[in-house]
Scaffold this motif. Structure first.
Motif, PDB file in Angstrom:
ATOM      1  N   ASP A 136      26.925 -49.188  11.741  1.00 12.10           N
ATOM      2  CA  ASP A 136      27.143 -49.981  10.530  1.00 12.10           C
ATOM      3  C   ASP A 136      25.833 -50.271   9.807  1.00 12.10           C
ATOM      4  O   ASP A 136      25.757 -50.180   8.580  1.00 12.10           O
ATOM      5  CB  ASP A 136      27.855 -51.300  10.869  1.00 12.10           C
ATOM      6  CG  ASP A 136      29.341 -51.111  11.118  1.00 12.10           C
ATOM      7  OD1 ASP A 136      29.866 -50.035  10.756  1.00 12.10           O
ATOM      8  OD2 ASP A 136      29.972 -52.030  11.680  1.00 12.10           O
ATOM      9  N   SER A 137      24.812 -50.635  10.568  1.00 11.01           N
ATOM     10  CA  SER A 137      23.527 -50.965   9.947  1.00 11.01           C
ATOM     11  C   SER A 137      22.897 -49.735   9.289  1.00 11.01           C
ATOM     12  O   SER A 137      22.296 -49.832   8.207  1.00 11.01           O
ATOM     13  CB  SER A 137      22.559 -51.561  10.979  1.00 11.01           C
ATOM     14  OG  SER A 137      22.309 -50.642  12.018  1.00 11.01           O
ATOM     15  N   LYS A 140      24.886 -49.100   6.041  1.00 12.18           N
ATOM     16  CA  LYS A 140      24.552 -50.084   5.006  1.00 12.18           C
ATOM     17  C   LYS A 140      23.164 -49.839   4.430  1.00 12.18           C
ATOM     18  O   LYS A 140      22.928 -50.006   3.231  1.00 12.18           O
ATOM     19  CB  LYS A 140      24.645 -51.495   5.585  1.00 12.18           C
ATOM     20  CG  LYS A 140      26.073 -51.967   5.828  1.00 12.18           C
ATOM     21  CD  LYS A 140      26.088 -53.347   6.473  1.00 12.18           C
ATOM     22  CE  LYS A 140      27.536 -53.785   6.767  1.00 12.18           C
ATOM     23  NZ  LYS A 140      27.571 -55.105   7.466  1.00 12.18           N
ATOM     24  N   GLU A 141      22.228 -49.446   5.264  1.00  6.40           N
ATOM     25  CA  GLU A 141      20.853 -49.257   4.811  1.00  6.40           C
ATOM     26  C   GLU A 141      20.684 -48.013   3.954  1.00  6.40           C
ATOM     27  O   GLU A 141      20.002 -48.033   2.917  1.00  6.40           O
ATOM     28  CB  GLU A 141      19.911 -49.180   6.013  1.00  6.40           C
ATOM     29  CG  GLU A 141      18.444 -49.034   5.614  1.00  6.40           C
ATOM     30  CD  GLU A 141      17.507 -49.017   6.809  1.00  6.40           C
ATOM     31  OE1 GLU A 141      16.293 -48.788   6.602  1.00  6.40           O
ATOM     32  OE2 GLU A 141      17.976 -49.231   7.950  1.00  6.40           O
TER      33      GLU A 141
END
Length: 292
Positions: A136-137, A140-141
């Protein structure tokens, strides 16, 4: 599968009664209850049930039956607590039997094998979850369609393939392993590796997981996830409503089509899953039954 679960729950109810009789030292009655449960079919009998039945038989001075059931727990079920079996007071009467030394040695070997497999599978589980916990990170990044995210997915799929190469020989040699063979974390690792594999592999090992679940060697909720994945891969509707997809146009989640939707929550309850309405809230889906 659905027809087996009520029978399995009947089995577990009898086993619970046998355990309660053991606790109040009614060993003869407890042994009889274990036998009654076993008569429902070998497909439900867990390692602990064979072991506990052997305890009752030994305490009831039926050493032959005790040895037979203990042997099933050790030889077939891979019972592996060496320290416990050596000190278990229930087996005091068996320690003079000629079979005892051989059984104890098998438990020692089972424990060594379990420790070796558990260490391997624990490392596989850690790697599997590390990649997915960071997904997820990364998305998102860098964005869902970015080269960085695609590269991350590629590395994750490569790891899945390597993990499968390590797990398949285990299942092919000993079947779908239970906690006495690989520990609880090891069992979860086995499931996740198969769940993250291709459709052909999932379909091949699904029957083994079904059989394992009937004996408590696989978690029913996890089995439901694999059942649904295999169903969808084969163009069928899912049974348990576990498979959720993303609409690329709206970027919102939706459920894959469901078989016999009006009885969905009954099936989910059988598999120890929360009601579909609660499950859908995790994905921001407003769920309502098509047929009420």
């Amino acid at each position: 599968m659905g027809q087996e679960i009520p029978k399995m729950k009947e089995y577990l109810s009898i086993i619970k009664n046998a355990s309660n009789l053991y606790k109040i030292k009614c060993y003869k009655d407890a042994a009889a209850e274990y036998d009654r449960a076993f008569n429902l079919g070998d497909r439900f009998i867990r390692v602990a049930d064979y072991y506990n039945s052997a305890c009752c038989q030994a305490l009831n001075n039926n050493s032959d039956r005790a040895i037979r059931n203990l042997s099933k727990a050790i030889m077939d079920g891979k019972y592996s607590n060496y320290t416990h079996i050596l000190s278990d007071p229930d087996f005091k009467s068996l320690r003079k039997k000629r079979e005892w030394g051989l059984l104890a040695e098998h438990v020692r070997v089972n424990e060594l094998n379990k420790n070796r497999l558990s260490a391997l599978l624990d490392s596989i589980l850690e790697m599997d979850q590390n990649y997915r916990s960071n997904l997820d990170s990364v998305t998102k990044e860098f964005g869902a369609g970015s080269p960085k995210t695609k590269e991350y997915y590629q590395k994750m799929h490569e790891l899945d393939s390597l993990n499968l190469l390590k797990v398949r020989p285990i299942i092919d040699s000993i079947g779908w392993p239970g906690p006495y063979e690989v520990g609880n974390k090891g069992g979860l690792a086995i499931f996740l590796v198969i769940q993250h594999s291709n459709a052909e592999v999932q379909e091949k090992y699904l029957p083994l997981m079904r059989s394992a679940a009937m004996k408590g060697n696989a978690i029913l909720a996890n089995l439901a996830l694999l059942e649904d994945r295999v169903a969808i891969s084969n163009g069928r509707k899912q049974l348990y409503g576990s498979q959720v997809f993303v609409d690329p146009k709206t970027n919102s989640y939706f459920l894959a089509p469901i078989e016999d939707e009006k009885n969905l929550n009954l099936r989910r309850k059988e598999m120890d899953l929360q009601p579909i309405e609660e499950y859908c809230k995790l994905f921001g889906i407003e769920y309502s039954f098509a047929d009420k």
